[in-house]
Design a protein around this motif. Sequence first.
Motif, PDB file in Angstrom:
ATOM      1  N   SER A  89       0.831  -1.202   0.000  1.00 44.44           N
ATOM      2  CA  SER A  89       0.000   0.000   0.000  1.00 44.44           C
ATOM      3  C   SER A  89       0.868   1.255   0.000  1.00 44.44           C
ATOM      4  CB  SER A  89      -0.922   0.013   1.221  1.00 44.44           C
ATOM      5  OG  SER A  89      -1.777  -1.092   1.207  1.00 44.44           O
ATOM      6  N   VAL A  90       1.920   1.261   0.812  1.00 41.81           N
ATOM      7  CA  VAL A  90       2.834   2.405   0.855  1.00 41.81           C
ATOM      8  C   VAL A  90       3.511   2.586  -0.502  1.00 41.81           C
ATOM      9  CG1 VAL A  90       5.012   3.219   1.856  1.00 41.81           C
ATOM     10  CG2 VAL A  90       3.215   2.321   3.342  1.00 41.81           C
ATOM     11  N   ALA A  91       3.929   1.475  -1.108  1.00 46.96           N
ATOM     12  CA  ALA A  91       4.573   1.559  -2.422  1.00 46.96           C
ATOM     13  C   ALA A  91       3.607   2.113  -3.468  1.00 46.96           C
ATOM     14  CB  ALA A  91       5.083   0.185  -2.843  1.00 46.96           C
ATOM     15  N   ALA A  92       2.340   1.688  -3.402  1.00 45.94           N
ATOM     16  CA  ALA A  92       1.356   2.203  -4.355  1.00 45.94           C
ATOM     17  C   ALA A  92       1.138   3.700  -4.146  1.00 45.94           C
ATOM     18  CB  ALA A  92       0.039   1.441  -4.195  1.00 45.94           C
ATOM     19  N   LEU A  93       1.079   4.129  -2.895  1.00 42.20           N
ATOM     20  CA  LEU A  93       0.906   5.549  -2.600  1.00 42.20           C
ATOM     21  C   LEU A  93       2.110   6.362  -3.077  1.00 42.20           C
ATOM     22  CD1 LEU A  93      -0.871   7.668  -1.223  1.00 42.20           C
ATOM     23  CD2 LEU A  93       0.356   7.202   0.890  1.00 42.20           C
ATOM     24  N   ILE A  94       3.303   5.864  -2.814  1.00 43.44           N
ATOM     25  CA  ILE A  94       4.510   6.570  -3.279  1.00 43.44           C
ATOM     26  C   ILE A  94       4.535   6.621  -4.803  1.00 43.44           C
ATOM     27  CG2 ILE A  94       7.031   6.478  -3.363  1.00 43.44           C
ATOM     28  CD1 ILE A  94       6.976   5.324  -0.537  1.00 43.44           C
ATOM     29  N   SER A  95       4.100   5.538  -5.455  1.00 44.90           N
ATOM     30  CA  SER A  95       4.056   5.523  -6.922  1.00 44.90           C
ATOM     31  C   SER A  95       3.120   6.613  -7.442  1.00 44.90           C
ATOM     32  CB  SER A  95       3.583   4.160  -7.428  1.00 44.90           C
ATOM     33  OG  SER A  95       4.494   3.157  -7.081  1.00 44.90           O
ATOM     34  N   LEU A  96       1.972   6.771  -6.780  1.00 45.66           N
ATOM     35  CA  LEU A  96       1.057   7.838  -7.184  1.00 45.66           C
ATOM     36  C   LEU A  96       1.680   9.215  -6.995  1.00 45.66           C
ATOM     37  CD1 LEU A  96      -2.347   6.526  -5.805  1.00 45.66           C
ATOM     38  CD2 LEU A  96      -1.660   6.760  -8.194  1.00 45.66           C
ATOM     39  N   VAL A  97       2.380   9.403  -5.870  1.00 50.11           N
ATOM     40  CA  VAL A  97       3.061  10.673  -5.624  1.00 50.11           C
ATOM     41  C   VAL A  97       4.104  10.930  -6.708  1.00 50.11           C
ATOM     42  CG1 VAL A  97       4.624  11.879  -4.043  1.00 50.11           C
ATOM     43  CG2 VAL A  97       2.611  10.697  -3.148  1.00 50.11           C
ATOM     44  N   LEU A  98       4.853   9.891  -7.068  1.00 51.90           N
ATOM     45  CA  LEU A  98       5.868  10.045  -8.117  1.00 51.90           C
ATOM     46  C   LEU A  98       5.230  10.401  -9.463  1.00 51.90           C
ATOM     47  CD1 LEU A  98       8.284   7.115  -7.236  1.00 51.90           C
ATOM     48  CD2 LEU A  98       8.846   9.554  -7.255  1.00 51.90           C
ATOM     49  N   ILE A  99       4.085   9.832  -9.755  1.00 50.43           N
ATOM     50  CA  ILE A  99       3.396  10.138 -11.009  1.00 50.43           C
ATOM     51  C   ILE A  99       2.935  11.594 -11.014  1.00 50.43           C
ATOM     52  CG2 ILE A  99       1.288   9.665 -12.337  1.00 50.43           C
ATOM     53  CD1 ILE A  99       1.665   6.687 -11.513  1.00 50.43           C
ATOM     54  N   VAL A 100       2.379  12.025  -9.892  1.00 48.55           N
ATOM     55  CA  VAL A 100       1.930  13.426  -9.799  1.00 48.55           C
ATOM     56  C   VAL A 100       3.121  14.372  -9.909  1.00 48.55           C
ATOM     57  CG1 VAL A 100       0.907  15.140  -8.239  1.00 48.55           C
ATOM     58  CG2 VAL A 100      -0.165  12.891  -8.500  1.00 48.55           C
ATOM     59  N   TRP A 121       8.091  -2.153  -2.558  1.00 46.03           N
ATOM     60  CA  TRP A 121       7.549  -3.197  -3.444  1.00 46.03           C
ATOM     61  C   TRP A 121       8.271  -4.519  -3.203  1.00 46.03           C
ATOM     62  CZ3 TRP A 121       3.052  -2.652  -5.489  1.00 46.03           C
ATOM     63  CH2 TRP A 121       2.623  -1.472  -6.076  1.00 46.03           C
ATOM     64  N   ILE A 122       9.586  -4.485  -3.143  1.00 44.86           N
ATOM     65  CA  ILE A 122      10.375  -5.718  -3.021  1.00 44.86           C
ATOM     66  C   ILE A 122      10.163  -6.370  -1.660  1.00 44.86           C
ATOM     67  CG2 ILE A 122      12.728  -6.627  -2.894  1.00 44.86           C
ATOM     68  CD1 ILE A 122      13.466  -4.536  -5.061  1.00 44.86           C
ATOM     69  N   VAL A 123      10.281  -5.599  -0.588  1.00 41.71           N
ATOM     70  CA  VAL A 123      10.132  -6.166   0.752  1.00 41.71           C
ATOM     71  C   VAL A 123       8.690  -6.633   0.978  1.00 41.71           C
ATOM     72  CG1 VAL A 123      10.305  -5.678   3.223  1.00 41.71           C
ATOM     73  CG2 VAL A 123      12.059  -4.842   1.674  1.00 41.71           C
ATOM     74  N   GLY A 124       7.722  -5.891   0.479  1.00 45.36           N
ATOM     75  CA  GLY A 124       6.326  -6.311   0.597  1.00 45.36           C
ATOM     76  C   GLY A 124       6.067  -7.616  -0.132  1.00 45.36           C
ATOM     77  N   ALA A 125       6.599  -7.728  -1.341  1.00 39.57           N
ATOM     78  CA  ALA A 125       6.431  -8.963  -2.111  1.00 39.57           C
ATOM     79  C   ALA A 125       7.110 -10.135  -1.418  1.00 39.57           C
ATOM     80  CB  ALA A 125       6.996  -8.784  -3.521  1.00 39.57           C
ATOM     81  N   LEU A 126       8.298  -9.914  -0.874  1.00 33.66           N
ATOM     82  CA  LEU A 126       8.998 -10.986  -0.166  1.00 33.66           C
ATOM     83  C   LEU A 126       8.245 -11.418   1.090  1.00 33.66           C
ATOM     84  CD1 LEU A 126      12.761  -9.964  -0.500  1.00 33.66           C
ATOM     85  CD2 LEU A 126      11.605 -11.929  -1.534  1.00 33.66           C
ATOM     86  N   ALA A 127       7.700 -10.458   1.831  1.00 31.89           N
ATOM     87  CA  ALA A 127       6.946 -10.795   3.039  1.00 31.89           C
ATOM     88  C   ALA A 127       5.721 -11.632   2.687  1.00 31.89           C
ATOM     89  CB  ALA A 127       6.534  -9.517   3.777  1.00 31.89           C
TER      90      ALA A 127
END
Length: 150
Positions: A89-100, A121-127
Amino acid sequence: MQHSDEQPTRDQLLAMAFADGELEGEERRAFELRLISEPELAGEVRDVRALAILARQVAPPEPQDAEWDRLERDLLQRLLKRGGFTLFSVAALISLVLIVLAAFEVTTFREVLLPTCTLCWIVGALALLVATLRWRSRTLPHDPYVDVTR
């Protein structure tokens, strides 16, 4: 429903197949038409469905269900799942911020946000991968379909 040691009649077998969703196509349509005009046959289907519900209610829990309950209460499993989803969720939010920021051509925070986003993204996927593998390894011995072959 008849209660005897006799073999089930063809109508009783059809009622069981219908209640279990095993009739298809023309056979199902013909049986449904019979249900409308034959109240005794409709009662047979009702009795079969009631018996199926009763059987599910009195059946003991499956061993795999007990293991799932243990895993749901396990602290490490909960941390892995919640942590993985939180990081996603944090990665998705940061991705949106980066897009903006990219849309407004702001490059100030990009050097910090891009690696942070990638790491989340990487640590979330690994978890989540570890949680899934851990769940599968704990429930595999209880899986009734392990020895089934096609």
